[in-house]
Design a protein around this motif. Structure first.
Motif, PDB file in Angstrom:
ATOM      1  N   THR A  70      -1.025 -20.256  56.308  1.00  0.00           N
ATOM      2  CA  THR A  70      -1.003 -20.506  57.554  1.00  0.00           C
ATOM      3  C   THR A  70      -1.110 -22.143  57.669  1.00  0.00           C
ATOM      4  O   THR A  70      -1.683 -22.841  56.844  1.00  0.00           O
ATOM      5  CB  THR A  70      -2.317 -20.652  58.331  1.00  0.00           C
ATOM      6  N   ASN A  71       0.011 -22.769  57.867  1.00  0.00           N
ATOM      7  CA  ASN A  71       0.101 -23.997  57.944  1.00  0.00           C
ATOM      8  C   ASN A  71      -0.596 -25.059  59.043  1.00  0.00           C
ATOM      9  O   ASN A  71      -0.584 -24.464  60.178  1.00  0.00           O
ATOM     10  CB  ASN A  71       1.991 -24.578  58.777  1.00  0.00           C
ATOM     11  N   ASN A  72      -1.147 -25.638  58.106  1.00  0.00           N
ATOM     12  CA  ASN A  72      -2.423 -26.100  58.845  1.00  0.00           C
ATOM     13  C   ASN A  72      -2.024 -26.898  60.546  1.00  0.00           C
ATOM     14  O   ASN A  72      -2.490 -27.182  60.536  1.00  0.00           O
ATOM     15  CB  ASN A  72      -3.023 -27.097  57.435  1.00  0.00           C
TER      16      ASN A  72
END
Length: 83
Positions: A38-40
């Motif tokens: 997941t892209n932060n």
């Protein structure tokens, strides 16, 4: 390095991508593994191809459906053609 317009939207596409990585079809070197992540910054899901230092070599966005339903495919590996 993630192409903004290149989204994997089906399990078949995910499997084809994993097979391409596994078979060296993408021209990547020093591949140690793949992971769903997941892209932060924005929460978008992606598949990450990592080197042995856990550095991102290549990433492709995936839909939420592929993220949720492709975990076993990533964990266990693609089936590929049976010989």
């Amino acid at each position: 390095m993630i192409n903004e317009n290149d989204v994997i939207s089906s399990l078949e596409e995910l499997e084809a991508f994993l097979l391409a990585v596994e078979n060296g079809g993408l021209g990547l070197t020093n591949v140690a593994g793949v992971a769903l992540a997941t892209n932060n910054a924005d929460g978008r899901r992606f598949i990450a191809v990592l080197d042995d230092n856990h550095q991102l070599l290549l990433g492709r966005w995936v839909t939420e459906d592929v993220y949720e339903n492709g975990k076993d495919l990533v964990r266990l590996g693609p089936k590929g053609p049976v010989h």
